[in-house]
Design a protein around this motif. Structure first.
Motif, short mmCIF file in Angstrom:
data_model
loop_
_atom_site.label_atom_id
_atom_site.label_comp_id
_atom_site.label_asym_id
_atom_site.label_seq_id
_atom_site.Cartn_x
_atom_site.Cartn_y
_atom_site.Cartn_z
N GLU C 429 0.83 -1.20 0.00
CA GLU C 429 0.00 0.00 0.00
C GLU C 429 0.87 1.27 0.00
O GLU C 429 0.63 2.20 -0.76
N SER C 430 1.90 1.28 0.85
CA SER C 430 2.78 2.44 0.93
C SER C 430 3.53 2.64 -0.39
O SER C 430 3.67 3.74 -0.89
N PHE C 432 2.65 1.66 -3.34
CA PHE C 432 1.75 2.11 -4.39
C PHE C 432 1.46 3.60 -4.27
O PHE C 432 1.41 4.34 -5.25
N TYR C 433 1.28 4.03 -3.03
CA TYR C 433 1.00 5.45 -2.78
C TYR C 433 2.12 6.31 -3.37
O TYR C 433 1.88 7.29 -4.05
N LEU C 434 3.36 5.88 -3.11
CA LEU C 434 4.50 6.66 -3.61
C LEU C 434 4.63 6.51 -5.13
O LEU C 434 4.94 7.47 -5.82
N ASN C 435 4.36 5.31 -5.64
CA ASN C 435 4.33 5.11 -7.10
C ASN C 435 3.38 6.09 -7.75
O ASN C 435 3.68 6.70 -8.76
N GLN C 436 2.22 6.22 -7.11
CA GLN C 436 1.19 7.08 -7.69
C GLN C 436 1.66 8.52 -7.75
O GLN C 436 1.22 9.31 -8.56
#
Lengths: 422, 253, 481
Positions: C429-430, C432-436
């Motif tokens: 989740e973390s 992905f958040y940064l990927n986004q």
């Protein structure tokens, strides 16, 4: 015979042909090659056996209990009478003392092979390397086997471990309990010492929870003068089983509890509560090993200790999370209070983790009674002594409140309140 | 000019079909709102567009700024100008807002062939943009969303949007759980960023937000499909009549 | 080329003027360890008798000791008779040119942003860089001399300040302390010596970096730092760049001694060669580090960032003897691929009102195995003492291990000890958040890891902290995704 004389007397204790059981032969072998543990062995680092070394024990304590004395015990001691009470005197089952029931069966059997999970896993902490497990195996030779039947109605059982002897005695209770599928039991191990001589009780017990079984388990060691006990208890949990283990130790000279717990399949849960109170020169040692072998299991420990006078407390809680035991939740809390400058506590919480998707934590705290709280109570006019008692009581009751079995809990609670009466 | 073009998009999670053929086109400068009952696929649509790997796209295409969006990793979509204000922003303890945002901005600049921004210049930008989301200075040095209240987290999302200046910002239920004051801050932040070259896709459950951010188009999502499209009047109608009639009318569709 | 070699030889000669590397061919002892070898080393270094006796006592103690086995690391047996105990450091590498260096190492240097000149020093080829360092070192030396601060190689201190050395050598880590300490005491070749006089606050961070021979100190380094009453020093150890070292075994000793009101802050960024991705090679780092807060109100603070070595075995400790003394331990230990770390600290509370604080952050990736092992001991005399321990593990991937073995011994009722440990992983989740937000997965992991380690890294001096952050990200390259 003294503890360190066992090795040279093995041939006397165990005569060839006594039994061909492989277990026993293996244990004889172990004892031949190993000495009584000392502080150089990690698991005995803080637990000195020196106070026991000097005692000359007899190995054949006579059973001198009859039904009359049992009845007397039941009147005197805080025992939940609405339960099935199974007396075990000096390690021997007293067969006629309880009513049979279709929910359980009990018999004497050959010693069963150690559960495969209890072997081979944690290399150092396994019972396979425990001197006293092997000593128990050699001296007990048979085991009391208690079976809780499949799909049976809930049952409450108290195993009364009674010791009585007119001379210093070494006793070796051996109990195996199996909770079959979907059974639900409350089982208490309650120790009673009627002896005025020194007793060393060396118990080994294996408890297996089959699928979906529920066990509320108690080990009560309270007010046992002249009594020293080593309790090795292995609990093996199968799928969907639930365990609550509750331990209470108070006013007992020497206690070594080693609880080893194995989650062998998914969705097991174990809640472990413990309260220990040391007085005088008591030594109370709680060792716990929890092995999360399969995914999605949950363990939660809360152990609290109050060490008074010159008592020594030891808490060693190891959590081992195996590879693949993903989604493990394992929590441990240990809190201790030393009330005297002569008291000591040694704690070692261990985490060994080989899976990544896990939530594990431990928290340890040791201190004296909180100054601010103490001051608050005193500022309301309560004496320092009483304020301390109030706070200690609150500290202890926090654990006791987790004991579900009211008939077991209440006498302990009133006992503590009496000790700490304001 | 078409910025986002979704054609017959189908997606599932753990073999459960959530999106059943979405068609949607958003031009530069437009504001679109997507409404719909819980479980209709709104958040899934946002997740699929931003590239959350739990969702499998089984059919359809998505073009963003003339490029095939579905083939890109999430970070590339972001660098291209796609921004999602998460419904539940995750807390990342220890990673400061300022550090993380400077890195994000510089990655985007690098992608676009621009030089990185120096810390001093970046702090100037941050201070400026902080006003838009009405956030305090100490916000910037705290860990990302660490210990933030619900409202603070949402404002932090708007703040990040202001820094990163996306071409398309998706607001996933940014208004849920906000009191009216916090809602106004979010809306003002969005309105301050309205620009002919920037589009918004506002996912909401409530019409309330659309009083403050006036959409050009409103779509109703149900059972993984856009079943109705209209202008802002449609939102008012939904507010008045609720979603039940949608469920009845399109249940079998 | 020949000219350059001559120059190198000249420089090395002048630097190691106390006979350390005067004649390469003659100065290598035969393999193996014996009393003769120790006599030889001591004689070569022209040591006073007390040092020789110290070495011999250590050697005799070592012979009776066994290699420890309690740590949670595994390695093939070390043959102590199959190595040189006195040798010219890395003579072969001196003739290399930059073109001959393993391109992978150069690539790593590049990523760390180490200037070309420094790269040359690290690879053992530089001439001009060494010259630069010489001048830098000399400038500092003069400045320090004015304040009465002694900062020199320990072999130099043995010659120039024998009384000081005699008084303190082995006073914190006795020669018989443990297997590796005994070995070091018998054969130590060099290391740093620092003495800060009464009331002096050392104006600069002292670092081995400024000492030319630091880049090539041998496998048995010995450091002794003494802070006299009311003084302060911050000491930086190690190199901020990866060190390709040919020595497999490193058994160093660091002794810190603080008098009344004195403070020593000791920072380490350790990035020795960790072995390759398959776990071949790499340094075995067996280090004994201990500080003695001898005087009241004194303070010793250890900060370490450990990303290198195939095996790390070290427990920087504090003996809090003086009343009100303070011990601190801040650690980040990262293991990737097949690296193993067994590290932690020991805090011995003896004086009244002593305080200690332990913050340990373990990071395991790949097939790395990371253990925290610590002891907090509150003795009976340590009234009103406090300890706080926080011990966290971060797991990246499902093949690594994270373990904690804290020992807590409390023999006094007025003290408070708190210990907390948690284990977590980097959640998808973390990431992905940064990927986004446009950050690649690798950078995202770097960010999260640096955030996780921040509490420790902020204890480091600024330049060190920056390097440490880079190292953490760099060491994790390829571990995710």
């Amino acid at each position: 015979m003294k503890l360190n004389e066992i090795q040279e007397n093995l041939n006397f204790l165990y005569k060839d042909g006594d039994s061909n059981e492989r277990n026993i032969l293996e244990s004889v072998d172990f004892l031949k090659n190993n000495k009584v543990p000392n502080s150089k062995i990690e698991l005995w680092k803080y637990t000195s056996l020196s106070s026991l070394q000097g005692i000359d024990f007899s190995l054949d304590a006579k059973e001198e209990l009859n039904q009359l004395s049992i009845t007397k015990i039941l009147q005197d001691k805080d025992i939940p009478l609405n339960s099935i009470i199974i007396p075990i005197a000096n390690g021997k089952l007293m067969n006629n003392s309880f009513e049979a029931d279709d929910r359980f069966s009990i018999e004497i059997r050959e010693i069963e092979k150690l559960n495969e999970y209890a072997k081979n896993y944690h290399p150092l902490q396994s019972v396979e390397f425990d001197y006293f497990y092997h000593l128990n195996t050699v001296l007990a030779q048979k085991e009391i086997h208690l079976q809780i039947h499949k799909n049976s109605d809930p049952i409450q059982i108290v195993l009364l471990f009674i010791s009585q002897s007119d001379r210093n005695s070494f006793i070796s209770p051996r109990v195996r309990i199996e909770l079959e599928e979907n059974s639900n039991a409350k089982i208490a191990y309650k120790f009673i010492n009627l002896s005025e001589s020194e007793i060393l009780s060396n118990l080994f017990s294996e408890i297996v929870l089959k699928q979906n079984a529920i066990l509320d388990f108690y080990v009560i060691e309270d007010g046992l003068e002249n009594f020293q006990a080593i309790n090795n208890i292995n609990i093996v949990q199968e799928r969907d089983s639930k365990l609550t283990s509750n331990s209470f130790t108070n006013n007992t000279k020497f206690i070594r509890n080693f609880l080893r717990l194995y989650f062998t399949d998914e969705n097991c849960e174990a809640i472990l509560n413990g309260l220990f109170i040391g007085n005088n020169k008591d030594l109370i040692d709680n060792h716990i090993l929890i092995e999360h072998i399969k995914p999605n299991c949950h363990s939660n420990q809360l152990y609290k200790g109050i060490l008074n006078d010159s008592s020594i407390g030891i808490f060693n809680g190891a959590i081992l999370v195996h590879p693949n035991a993903q989604k493990t939740n394992a929590f441990q809390t240990n809190r201790n209070i030393l009330t005297s400058d002569l008291a000591k506590i040694y704690t070692k919480p261990e985490l060994e983790i080989y899976a990544d998707d896990v939530k594990c934590s431990h928290g340890e705290a040791t201190g004296f009674i909180d100054d601010e709280m103490l001051f608050y109570l005193r500022s309301r006019g309560i004496s320092e002594e009483n304020a301390k008692k109030l706070l200690l009581q609150a500290f202890a009751v926090d654990v006791l409140n987790k004991f579900q079995w009211v008939e077991i809990k209440e006498p302990i609670e009133s006992h503590i309140s009496a000790n700490l009466e304001v | 000019m078409s910025l986002l073009k979704i054609t017959n998009l189908k997606a599932n999670i753990e073999n459960k079909e959530i999106l059943n053929g979405i068609n949607l086109e958003i031009n530069s400068g437009e504001i679109h709102a997507i409404m719909g009952p819980n479980g209709s696929g709104k958040t899934t649509l946002a997740s699929v567009l931003t590239g959350k790997k739990e969702f499998q796209v089984t059919d359809g295409t998505v073009e963003f700024d003339g490029k095939n969006l579905l083939e890109m990793p999430p970070e590339e979509r972001a660098r291209l100008g796609l921004f999602l204000a998460f419904q539940y922003p995750v807390e990342i303890p220890g990673v400061s807002n300022a550090n993380f945002l400077r890195l994000a901005l510089n990655e985007k600049r690098k992608y676009n062939g621009l030089d990185p921004i120096e810390p001093a210049a970046f702090f100037k930008i941050m201070r400026e943009k902080a006003k838009i989301a009405k956030i305090e200075q100490d916000f910037l040095t705290r860990g990302v969303n660490e210990g933030f209240s619900g409202g603070e987290k949402k404002r932090n999302e708007i703040f990040q949007m202001a820094i990163l200046e996306p071409k398309l910002a998706i607001l996933d239920e940014t208004d849920s759980g906000l009191d009216i004051d916090a809602l106004k801050i979010v809306a003002e932040g969005v309105n301050a960023m309205r620009d002919p070259s920037r589009s918004f896709l506002i996912i909401t459950h409530y019409q309330r937000l659309l009083d403050y951010i006036v959409p050009d188009f409103v779509h109703v999502l149900f059972n993984g499909r856009i079943v109705l499209s209209g202008t802002k009047e449609l939102a008012l109608e939904l507010e008045e009549k609720g979603y039940d009639w949608i469920k009845e009318e399109f249940a079998t569709a | 080329m020949a000219e350059q070699n001559n120059l190198i030889e000249e420089i090395t000669k002048s630097e190691y003027k106390y006979g350390f590397v005067s004649n390469i061919d003659q100065d290598i002892t035969p393999k193996g360890l014996s009393e003769e070898v120790i006599h030889f080393i001591s004689q070569k270094k022209n040591e006073p008798d007390f040092v020789l006796q110290f070495r011999l006592k250590a050697y005799r103690a070592w012979q009776k000791m066994k290699e420890p086995t309690w740590q949670k690391v595994h390695f093939p047996p070390i043959d102590y008779q199959d190595m040189h105990y006195y040798a010219a450091p890395k003579s072969s590498s001196k003739t290399k040119t930059l073109a001959e260096i393993d391109p992978e190492i150069l690539d790593t240097y590049q990523k760390l942003g180490i200037p070309l000149e420094e790269q040359k020093v690290l690879a053992g080829v530089a001439v001009d860089a060494i010259l630069d360092s010489v001048s830098v070192a000399t400038t500092f030396k003069e400045k320090l001399q004015d304040l009465g601060i002694i900062f020199c190689p320990i072999s130099e201190a043995i010659q120039d300040y024998p009384e000081l050395v005699k008084q303190y050598l082995g006073s914190v880590v006795p020669y018989s302390d443990n297997y590796f300490a005994a070995l070091n005491s018998a054969v130590f070749t060099d290391g740093s010596f620092v003495y800060i006089p009464k009331g002096v606050r050392c104006p600069i961070e002292l670092s081995t970096y400024f000492r030319i021979n630091a880049a090539q100190t041998g496998q048995f380094e010995r450091t002794l730092i003494i802070a006299d009453e009311g003084s302060y020093v911050s000491y930086l150890e190690g190199c901020t760049a990866p060190m390709r070292d040919e020595n497999q075994l490193h058994a160093a000793i660091v002794e810190l001694y603080t008098h009344k009101d004195a403070e020593i802050k000791y920072s380490t960024v350790q990035n020795w060669y960790p072995g390759d991705k398959e776990g071949r090679g790499g340094i075995y780092n067996f280090v004994t580090k201990r500080g003695l807060c001898a005087g009241d109100n004194s303070k010793i603070s250890w900060t370490q960032v450990e990303t290198g070595s195939a095996i790390t075995w070290k427990y920087p400790s504090c003996i809090l003897k003086g009343d009100n003394s303070i011990g601190e331990f801040y650690s980040v230990a990262l293991t990737n691929n097949y690296q193993q770390a067994d590290t932690g600290t020991k805090m011995y509370h003896i004086g009244k009102n002593t305080r200690s604080r332990i913050v340990s952050k373990g990071i395991s990736a790949g097939k790395g195995d990371n253990s925290y092992r610590g002891l907090v001991r509150i003795s009976k005399s340590a009234e009103n003492s406090r300890n706080y321990t926080q011990c966290d593990s971060l797991l990246i991937g499902d093949q690594c291990g994270a373990h904690t073995f804290p020992y807590i011994e409390i023999e006094n009722k007025s003290s408070i000890v708190e210990h907390e440990a948690t284990t977590s992983k980097i959640s998808d989740e973390s990431i992905f958040y940064l990927n986004q937000r446009g950050i690649s997965t690798e950078d995202a992991v770097g960010l999260i890891v640096n955030g996780y380690a921040r509490e420790v890294i902020k204890q480091l001096p600024m330049e060190f902290a920056v390097e440490a952050q880079r190292l953490l990200s760099l060491s994790l390259e390829g571990s995710v995704g």
